[in-house]
Each structure stands twice: as structure tokens, then as C-alpha cells.
Design a protein around this motif. Structure first.
Motif, PDB file in Angstrom:
ATOM      1  N   THR A  96       0.829  -1.220   0.000  1.00 30.59           N
ATOM      2  CA  THR A  96       0.000   0.000   0.000  1.00 30.59           C
ATOM      3  C   THR A  96       0.852   1.254   0.000  1.00 30.59           C
ATOM      4  O   THR A  96       0.343   2.369   0.103  1.00 30.59           O
ATOM      5  CB  THR A  96      -0.911   0.028   1.259  1.00 30.59           C
ATOM      6  OG1 THR A  96      -0.074  -0.150   2.396  1.00 30.59           O
ATOM      7  CG2 THR A  96      -1.962  -1.052   1.235  1.00 30.59           C
ATOM      8  N   THR A 148       9.962   4.952   3.283  1.00 31.08           N
ATOM      9  CA  THR A 148       9.030   4.754   4.397  1.00 31.08           C
ATOM     10  C   THR A 148       9.698   5.118   5.714  1.00 31.08           C
ATOM     11  O   THR A 148      10.890   4.938   5.869  1.00 31.08           O
ATOM     12  CB  THR A 148       8.623   3.266   4.445  1.00 31.08           C
ATOM     13  OG1 THR A 148       8.362   2.840   3.125  1.00 31.08           O
ATOM     14  CG2 THR A 148       7.420   3.036   5.323  1.00 31.08           C
ATOM     15  N   PRO A 185       2.955   2.454   2.370  1.00 30.93           N
ATOM     16  CA  PRO A 185       2.585   3.204   3.581  1.00 30.93           C
ATOM     17  C   PRO A 185       3.636   4.259   3.928  1.00 30.93           C
ATOM     18  O   PRO A 185       4.791   4.129   3.537  1.00 30.93           O
ATOM     19  CB  PRO A 185       2.537   2.111   4.647  1.00 30.93           C
ATOM     20  CG  PRO A 185       3.525   1.101   4.177  1.00 30.93           C
ATOM     21  CD  PRO A 185       3.460   1.102   2.694  1.00 30.93           C
TER      22      PRO A 185
END
Lengths: 255, 829
Positions: free
Chosen positions: A193, A228, A195
Motif C-alpha cells: 500500500t 518509508t 505506507p
């Protein structure tokens, strides 16, 4: 004329303002400035009632994490590492204090609000993989995308499984995969996804040292590729050493 | 002793934590229903065995359609036997413009020889016991006669020509049987008044009961003396040799109730097996620790078996008490069909319920429990080390053996037991196989479904065997309920519907020959047309081509039934309306001669007779022969008098006959019946509407009792659902936590659960609808000969309520899945 950065900034503010009123329906855009504070905790504490009164698992934790940081949380067993991680990830609620993620007060959200936030901003890697046993590798990776109604779920999941070296294992269920392979699926699921934040709780705890090293390599590679913010709970000093910052907990307090 | 204390302690802890709730519930349901049925059957049986004499109201009874010869009475006199006589017949009572078909019983002075009568005046507080029937000029009636005919105690009631005063309400008569005669509301009169009523004429349809009592040796002697002299239409009942039988309706109801309780046992058994399996799996770790601490395999097994024995005993004691209440309600439901006073419940039936409970508990729970014996102490270190599963032969074999014993006990018929078990097993295997295939295909196709539906169907298809047992549990219960409900409704509705407009709705019997012309004229005056009169003589077929019929016909055939009762014999010049000659020829005016008979097609086949065979009949004490010269196909649903045997004119001239006819009378002309009954006091008018009403009430009571048992089956079905839910609860909680960690909202998970159980309920209801419609189609087409039409309203109701109930109750069962914080769940794992 506004610069592209300012335009994006404005857009983010507008979306966030709308999101304040209807957090369940509005897509929170994971567009955040590099030097922006992404997680901030103030006076964070967790206690549970026992027969002998309240047991303080965590107390007065003040922590600020910026986008792109990699942070290792270390400490002895029972020091409150996993509790801190679970509170920051919105998996549990604190007894006192506040947590802001991307400027949002996590303690003000209900369970569904936190679930949506996790879906949009957060990825997880657990020590014991936590894959759904009835689903194939492919279905496990697709799951968070499907929860976000992503039409490209199948395509994205397949691409990431290829990236973690499991192109031949798409239709295998967790039972048919080795521990290392299961953790690769878990990594693919965590990153699929894209993130903003990845929480990893002892990601190599259940693996032998060689496989563990491979997984860590992959984790840091993906982290670098996707930019990330990484928050890692570990006992392993070597692993902690690979992170930009390390904090240590003892008896529920930062030292 | 230490181990017993440990067993108690562990059991108490498990019970508190809710580990055993489903098991206790399922076991209770099985025991309550078994105890209720067992008590019900035992009380009836005991009533029949212990109070047999009272149920005959004598020690020996001869039933006959006419008076018995004087020498028989003289012989009884010589043996110092006491004598009594009753005459029973149906008649229509008309008072205050209301009509009612009643069963009249005229009793002699000494009736009842055994037992007693009970009456009340207004309420049950003042019940009086009598050793004799009503006095001359009085009648006792059942309470419903008063309400139906708007009468009160002290009023006059006309029976035939004779007005009699209603003096008391009869509340109990010992020899009330469960047949249609005794189901009609009772009027009891003194035999002395019978002649004055003029109801009984030669040829009238009357049952006489000649009753005798005395010392056992004298009764036996009289029995042996009189038995060879009985004619085929007479029957002897002796409490020492023949047990009086329950009415067939009650006997069947008892059998169906027994089978329904087996359905409950099987479904509850499945729930027990599932719950025991979960219990076992959750005790692997604790057992491994006990093994590490030095407990031997045998001791482990003893420990758990002791716990289950304690659990079974405690549960069964409470469930037996509830079962006792259950049988009271069963008696209440069937109160009109049963003797007014039944024997007190005995302890045996309660013990039966109790031990059945233990057998069910161990039959279904022992195989999973045995696994605990094989738990390795190494599991304390390696949690993934599961003991070997128990052989499926043991698991299914034990359950099958148990069920076979129950089926055999209730049917008391080996062939039927094998049939039910074989059929049940084949149907279950077939349906299980089809469902497995369906779920397998469904699993492959579900990828394209919306997310909540996909998650729901994933839950359903992940463990097909678990889903199949839930679906079958519900389906089969629903099938039994649908069939019970639909047949009852359709049987009555279709019967009424089948009658064409203006089809005869009244039968009149017992029209004496000298009344026939006047009766015909009376009908004509009322413009009632097409009433055809048939003479009727009661006679019995005894030989075919000089061979006794008993040696020819097979048991349980139509022929067998026909030779054990009196047939209505008639003669006619022309073939009856709606009859079709399928072999031979009807006699014509030119070739007609006495001694010819036309026989109904199906009976001919059952008796294995053909054209030109010679049949011998008895009427009273006389015999005559007739040769078959034609075979007829008869339409039984025309509501006109129909006969198995129609003789050529002249054959039956020497016997006294009455006439029967049927006609259509519109509702507006009902008052005419009043006039008819007054002008011709001996006639019996049967109103089709009234008969249907009576039939409906009997059918209603029996099906209500069966449905009552099926509610237990439905409850058991829900325990299977809960057992299945609980066996997957840990898994569900874990998956729910994980999905929530990845961003699934509570509402999504709740929707998934709702859809999952709705799908389960829908599949079960759909299957139930399909199976029951198939059974109904076959039943209507081949057995009941009713017009079949799909029951769309039933489909809709079953699908909606089945789906809704399972969806709501199932979702409620898993409500905790979305309650706890995901982190807490991960930590507990």
C-alpha cells in the motif's frame, strides 16, 4: 503564482480539513513534507488493572519521529517495547497522553477511524508473520489493497511478490511456505500500500540467522525504495544499529 | 479420590469459562425430548397393560354387528360370569337448529363390569364416580355437545324418536377407544331406552359389545368354549390373551414422535461431537503439562471420562425433570385422542432418558476425547505437536450404532430400521457430496465477488465438512417441519377443492326399505336430484374358490384389510355412475341371474382373483357364493356411495338390508336436514363438512405434537450452529484482529459475518425447500393422490425466516470478534 510544493501543501490542508469532519469517507492523501513530524507522542502511558492495583506498562513517553526516519526501539523483555509500538500504530489505546500521526490526534479517533488510518498510512511486519491461513500468498498481499478499494490490487500484489522473489509461490497458502517465505509475503503485504510508516515487531525473531539476515536486507531495501518511516522493535543490537536512531525502554520508561 | 477431586475442579473451571455451554445445551435438548417421548410412550403402554381390564370395561368382550346367540349367554350364566352389553352407533343430533354427529353408546344395567364412569355437573371440582351408566330416561353427554347444540343440563335431547333428559356431563368412560366412533362426542344412554328411539332397525350399522367378567378360570373356559363358534364378523377380546390396542392414530403418532426424537438426538449429537472436538483441542496443552507432571495415559483418559460422567449426570438430572414437564404438554396436545385417565409416569422412562443422555454424550464425544490420551508430553515444548486423529471408523461407527439402536427401539421393526438407516445414510451422503461439490466450485468462483461477500464465502468454504453439517442439520429439520405443515394443510384443502360444485355433501345411511319411497319423495319435494339409492348389507369375504382368504392374501395389503372387516355389499341392475368395466361384462336384463358379482379392480388384484372365480361370503351366520363376472374401476373421490362388491339382483334378497344415498344440499336448505332426521329417526346423516372438521381436528393434534418435537430439533440445529461457531471462534477472532490491523472497519467485519450466516441460512433453507418439494411431489403423486402444486408461499416464508434467523443468531454468536483490541489478541496467541 504558487509553487508546486505550496499547491500540494494547500491541497493537503483542504483534504485534512474535510477529513476532520468525515474521517471514514475521505481518502487521506499520504503526501507529507520530508522534514514534517509524522509521529509525536506526549506523556504517553498505559496501565492495566490487576489484583494488586494498577500495573504501569508504559509511562510518560515523549517521542517525535520525522518522515523518513528509521527508529529502533530496544529494551529487555517486558520493558514495554511492543506496547509502545501498538499504541503508536493505533492497535491499542493509551491510558493517558496523546499520539499524533501526521498531525491527527489518534486518541480522538474511534476504532473504525484508526482502522482507516492504518490502511492508508501504516504497514506492519510481525514476528510471527500473521498471515491469514486460508488465503494464498497473492490473496494475503491483495488484502490491504482490497480493503482500500484499490482496483489495481491484483496487479500491484503480483508485482511486489515478484520483487520479494516469490513469483513462483503466488497461489501457495502459508502452510505450503517456509518461515522465510512467509515473512517475505508479510513484507510484500506491508509495502504494497506504499505506507508512510512501517512498524516492524521483531521481524526476524522466528527465523534462523541466515534467513533473518536476508529478510532484514530486503526490509531495508524496500524501505529505501519506498522512502518509508521505519519503526522497529528488536532485541538485536546489530539490527538496531542499522537504524538512524535508537531509543531504549526500561520498565516502561524512556532512558 | 484425588483424581475425582481434580476432575471436579477442572470441570468447574471449564463450566465457568463457558467451555461446556454448547455441550450441555445440546445434551439437554436430546435428553429432554427423549425423556418426554419415553415417558409418553411408557405411560400409554402402562395404561394399556395394567388397566387392560378397565380399558375393556370387562375381562372378556365379544364385539359383533348383531346380537349373539342365546346359548352363549346361557353358558356365561352357567359359569357365573357377570354380563353387560353396550351398543354403539353414530347419529346426527339436531337441537336449536344446530347439528352434530355424535357417537351414541347405549349401556346395560351392569356396565361397566370393570372400572368406573366419571361425571361432572358444571365444573371439574365436583367430579363424581359411578359404577353404572345413566338411569332410564336420562343421558350423559360430553361437554362439547352442550356448547355445540346450545343445550344445558336439564334440557331434553332427542335421540331418534325419544327425548331424553341431560342429567350429567360425562368426563371419563373406561372403554373409550381411539377410533372415529369414539372421537365423535359421546352421548351415553340407558340401553332400556334404545328401543324407543327406533334408531336401531334390522340392517342398521351398530357395534354391539357383549361384556363378561368373573374368575380367571371361568373366563378362560368361556373363551375356549365360545371362540370356535364365532362367525367372521365377530371378534373376541380377552385381557389375558389379547391386549387391547391403541387407536391407529395414536399408535402412528407415537411412532412418528419417536422418529422425530431420533432426529433431535442425531442433530444434538452432531453438536456434541463438534463441541467435544473443540474441548479436546483446547485441552491439548493442559494435558501435555499433566503428562509432564507424571500422569499416565490411562490416568489422563480416566480424568477426562470422569469429568464427562459428572457432567452427563448433572445435566441429565435437570434435563429429565424438564422432559417430565415436556411429556405433560404432549399429553395436553393429544388430550382428545387419549384415554381420559392414564397411568402415572414410572421411573423406568426417566432412567431411559437419563441413560440415553449418557449414551448420546459418550457415543458422540468419546472419539474426540480419546485423542487426549495420546497427547505427547513433548507438546509442552512444541505446541504444534498434535496427537494423531482417531480412526473415522470409530467416530462414525459408534454414532451409527447408537442411532441404529434408537431407531430400532422406536420402530420395533428390523426391516424398517434398516430402511430408515440405509435411506437416511444414502440421502445424507448424496446431499453431503453435492454440497461439498457446490462449495468447492463456489470457492473457485468467489474471487470476483465484492469484498464482504468474498470474505463471507471464504469463511463458508474454508471448512466444507463443518459447513455441510450445519447446512444439513438445519435443512433436514426444516424439511420435516415443512412436510408436516404442508401435508396437513393440503390434505384438507385439496380434498375440499377436488369436490366439484354441487358434488354430494351429505351421506344418508340406515334408510330402511319401508322408508325408501317416502324418503325419495321427500328429496324430490325439495328438488334434490340425482340421489341414487343403494341397498347395503354388511358381510365378510371368507373363501376364494373354497380356499380360506387368509391363506391367499399377503399381510398389510388392501386385500388383508378387506377380509378383516365387514364389507358393504350391494346389488344393482345398472353399473354405478362413474364406474368403468375393465374386464368381463355387466349383466343385462336378458342374461342376469343371481350369484354374480362385480369386483373393484385394485381389490381383485390384491386378492389375486379374476373373472369366473368363486367367492364365498358370510352375512351373520349364513353363507352364500357368487362368481366374478366383471371387474370395475371405481372413482373414490366422487362423494357418491362406492362399493368393492356389487352383486347381481336376486343374490342378496334373503338378507335384511338398509339403503344408502348421497345428495347435494345447498347451505340455504340445511334446515331440511332437521326435518329429515325428525321424519326418519333411524337414519344416519353424515355431513361431509362435519367429517372434514373432525378429521382436521385429529390431524391438527397429531401434527401439533410432532411439530412440538421438531422445535427441539430446530433448537438442536442452532446448537450445531453455535458449536460450529465456537469451534472456529479463536480462528475468527485472530483473523478479525489481523484484518482490522490491515485497515478493515468494524462495520465491514460485521457485514461479513451477517453475509456469511445469511448465506448459510439461505443454502440450508433452499435445500430444505427443494428436498421437501421433491418429497411432497412424490408423496402427493404416488401415495396421497393429491393434485401437486408448488408451495410458493411456503418457499418464501422458509427462505426469508431461515435466512434471517440464521443470519441474526450466527452474527450474535460471533459478536465478540470485533470487540477486543487487535494487539491484545496478538498478545494472547
Amino acid at each position: 503564482m504558487l509553487s508546486p510544493k505550496t499547491t500540494i501543501d494547500l491541497a493537503v490542508r483542504v483534504v485534512e480539513n474535510i477529513a476532520k469532519y468525515n474521517v471514514n469517507k475521505i481518502f487521506i492523501m499520504p503526501i507529507i513534507e520530508t522534514d514534517q513530524v509524522i509521529i509525536e507522542t506526549r506523556n504517553l502511558g498505559k496501565s492495566v488493572p490487576t489484583a494488586n492495583g494498577l500495573l504501569h506498562i508504559l509511562s510518560s513517553v515523549d517521542l517525535t519521529i520525522h518522515r523518513g526516519d528509521s527508529l529502533a526501539i530496544v529494551g529487555a523483555s517486558g520493558s514495554g517495547k511492543s506496547t509502545l509500538l501498538s499504541l503508536m500504530a493505533g492497535l491499542d489505546t493509551p491510558s493517558v497522553g496523546s499520539i499524533q500521526i501526521n498531525g491527527k490526534e489518534l486518541t480522538a479517533m474511534n476504532e473504525d477511524g484508526r482502522a482507516l488510518l492504518r490502511n492508508q498510512l501504516i504497514g506492519f511486519v510481525f514476528q510471527s508473520f500473521q498471515l491469514l491461513p486460508g488465503l494464498t500468498a497473492m490473496e494475503n498481499v491483495m488484502l490491504p489493497l482490497e480493503l482500500a478499494n484499490d482496483k489495481q490490487a491484483e496487479h500491484k500484489a503480483e508485482r511486489l511478490l515478484n520483487r520479494v522473489g516469490l513469483a513462483e509461490r503466488l497461489q501457495h497458502t502459508p502452510r505450503q511456505l517456509s518461515g522465510g517465505e512467509q515473512q517475505r509475503v508479510a513484507l510484500a503485504r506491508a509495502f504494497v500500500t506504499e505506507p508512510a510508516i512501517l512498524f516492524a515487531d521483531e521481524p526476524t525473531g522466528n527465523l534462523d540467522s541466515r534467513t533473518g539476515a536476508q529478510i532484514i536486507e530486503l526490509l531495508f531495501q524496500l524501505n529505501a525504495e519506498k522512502q518509508t518511516t521505519l519503526i522497529l522493535v528488536t532485541h538485536d543490537n546489530e539490527l538496531a544499529g542499522r537504524c538512524q536512531r535508537t531509543i531504549k525502554l526500561d520498565a516502561g520508561k524512556l532512558i | 479420590m484425588n483424581q475425582l477431586a481434580l476432575a471436579f475442579r477442572l470441570l468447574r473451571r471449564d463450566a465457568r469459562s463457558g467451555e461446556l455451554t454448547i455441550l450441555i445445551l445440546a445434551l439437554s435438548i436430546a435428553v429432554i425430548s427423549t425423556t418426554a417421548i419415553s415417558l409418553f410412550a411408557e405411560r400409554l403402554q402402562k395404561t394399556m397393560n395394567l388397566q387392560g381390564a378397565e380399558f375393556l370395561a370387562a375381562d372378556l368382550v365379544i364385539t359383533s354387528s348383531s346380537h349373539i346367540p342365546q346359548p352363549w349367554l346361557d353358558q356365561a350364566e352357567q359359569l357365573s360370569l357377570k354380563r353387560a352389553k353396550t351398543a354403539e352407533f353414530s347419529t346426527v343430533l339436531i337441537e336449536n337448529d344446530e347439528m352434530l354427529l355424535a357417537g351414541v353408546k347405549a349401556v346395560s344395567k351392569h356396565y361397566p363390569l370393570r372400572g368406573h364412569l366419571k361425571t361432572i355437573e358444571q365444573d371439574y371440582l365436583t367430579e363424581t364416580v359411578h359404577q353404572q351408566g345413566p338411569k332410564v330416561g336420562n343421558v350423559w353427554v360430553e361437554k362439547r355437545i352442550l356448547s355445540a347444540l346450545k343445550l344445558a343440563i336439564g334440557d331434553l335431547l332427542n335421540i331418534g324418536e325419544k327425548p331424553l333428559r341431560i342429567s350429567r356431563i360425562i368426563s371419563y368412560e373406561p372403554d373409550k377407544r381411539g377410533d372415529l366412533y369414539s372421537l365423535s362426542p359421546r352421548v351415553m344412554m340407558n340401553g332400556y331406552d334404545l328401543h324407543a328411539t327406533q334408531v336401531i332397525q334390522p340392517g342398521s350399522h351398530v357395534h354391539y359389545f357383549f361384556q363378561f367378567s368373573g374368575a380367571q378360570a371361568d373366563i378362560v373356559e368361556f373363551n375356549h368354549w365360545v371362540k370356535p363358534q364365532l362367525n367372521p364378523s365377530q371378534r373376541l377380546m380377552d385381557i389375558h390373551e389379547d391386549r387391547p390396542e391403541l387407536g391407529t392414530a395414536i399408535k402412528r403418532a407415537e411412532r412418528y414422535l419417536g422418529l422425530a426424537s431420533i432426529v433431535v438426538i442425531i442433530i444434538a449429537g452432531v453438536a456434541i461431537a463438534m463441541a467435544a472436538r473443540r474441548y479436546t483441542e483446547r485441552h491439548f496443552n493442559a494435558t501435555a503439562i499433566l503428562r509432564c507432571l507424571g500422569l499416565k495415559q490411562k490416568q489422563v483418559l480416566n480424568l477426562y471420562i470422569t469429568q464427562f460422567i459428572i457432567l452427563g449426570c448433572l445435566t441429565n438430572i435437570i434435563a429429565c425433570a424438564l422432559g417430565w414437564l415436556g411429556q405433560l404438554y404432549l399429553f395436553h396436545l393429544l388430550r382428545d385422542l387419549l384415554p381420559a385417565e392414564v397411568a402415572e409416569p414410572g421411573l423406568f422412562a426417566v432412567f431411559f432418558g437419563f441413560f440415553t443422555g449418557l449414551a448420546v454424550l459418550f457415543g458422540f464425544a468419546l472419539p474426540p476425547l480419546l485423542r487426549l490420551k495420546n497427547v505427547s508430553p513433548l507438546r509442552a515444548l512444541r505446541h504444534d505437536l498434535d496427537p494423531m486423529p482417531i480412526s473415522s471408523w470409530l467416530v462414525y461407527g459408534l454414532a451409527l450404532l447408537l442411532v441404529s439402536i434408537f431407531v430400532w427401539r422406536y420402530t420395533d421393526d428390523l426391516k424398517m430400521t434398516v430402511g430408515i438407516l440405509g435411506g437416511g445414510f444414502a440421502i445424507t451422503a448424496l446431499l453431503g457430496g453435492l454440497l461439498y461439490l457446490g462449495l468447492h466450485i463456489w470457492r473457485r468462483k468467489q474471487l470476483r465477488l465484492p469484498l464482504h461477500l468474498r470474505f463471507a464465502s471464504q469463511n463458508l468454504t474454508r471448512s466444507p465438512s463443518r459447513s455441510i453439517s450445519q447446512i444439513l442439520g438445519f435443512s433436514l429439520t426444516l424439511v420435516a417441519m415443512i412436510i408436516s405443515f404442508t401435508v396437513r394443510t393440503d390434505l384438507l384443502a385439496d380434498w375440499q377443492k377436488q369436490l366439484p360444485d354441487n358434488a354430494p355433501n351429505h351421506f344418508v345411511m340406515n334408510i330402511f326399505p319401508d322408508q325408501k319411497n317416502a324418503f325419495e319423495n321427500s328429496l324430490k319435494n325439495q328438488e334434490i336430484k340425482e340421489a341414487r339409492f343403494y341397498p347395503v348389507i354388511r358381510g365378510r369375504l371368507v373363501r376364494i374358490n373354497d380356499t380360506p382368504v387368509q391363506q391367499i392374501v399377503s399381510k398389510e395389503s388392501q386385500g388383508e384389510r378387506a377380509i378383516h372387516r365387514d364389507l358393504s355389499l350391494t346389488w344393482s341392475e345398472a353399473p354405478p355412475d362413474d364406474n368403468k368395466i375393465v374386464a368381463g361384462q355387466w349383466w343385462t336384463a336378458e342374461n342376469v341371474q343371481p350369484g354374480q358379482v362385480s369386483i373393484e379392480e385394485k381389490l381383485a388384484k390384491s386378492l389375486k382373483v379374476d373373472l369366473n372365480d368363486r367367492l364365498t361370503f358370510t352375512v351373520g351366520s349364513r353363507q352364500f357364493d357368487a362368481v366374478i363376472n366383471s371387474i370395475r374401476k371405481v372413482r373414490w373421490d366422487t362423494m357418491k356411495p362406492n362399493f368393492y362388491m356389487v352383486f347381481s339382483p336376486g343374490t342378496l334378497d334373503q338378507y335384511a338390508s338398509t339403503h344408502i344415498t348421497s345428495f347435494f344440499l345447498p347451505d340455504a336448505q340445511k334446515a331440511y336436514l332437521n326435518q329429515l332426521a325428525k321424519t326418519f329417526p333411524g337414519i344416519t346423516i353424515l355431513e361431509v363438512d362435519l367429517m372434514l372438521k373432525q378429521f382436521k381436528s385429529i390431524l391438527g393434534q397429531i401434527t401439533a405434537a410432532i411439530e412440538y418435537l421438531l422445535y427441539f430439533a430446530l433448537l438442536a440445529g442452532f446448537t450445531v450452529l453455535f458449536a460450529a461457531i465456537y469451534s472456529t471462534l479463536d480462528q475468527r477472532i485472530y483473523e478479525g484482529a489481523l484484518k482490522r490491523t490491515l485497515g478493515a472497519g468494524k462495520r465491514l467485519l460485521q457485514a461479513v459475518h451477517l453475509w456469511e450466516f445469511a448465506l448459510l441460512g439461505f443454502i440450508a433453507s433452499l435445500l430444505a425447500v427443494i428436498i421437501s418439494e421433491t418429497i411432497l411431489f412424490v408423496l402427493y403423486h404416488f401415495v396421497l393422490h393429491l393434485d401437486y402444486a408448488p408451495h410458493l408461499a411456503v418457499w418464501l416464508i422458509v427462505l426469508c425466516t431461515g435466512t434471517g434467523a440464521v443470519a441474526l443468531i450466527g452474527s450474535w454468536g460471533v459478536r465478540n470478534v470485533v470487540k477486543h483490541s487487535p494487539m491484545r489478541i496478538f498478545r494472547e496467541l
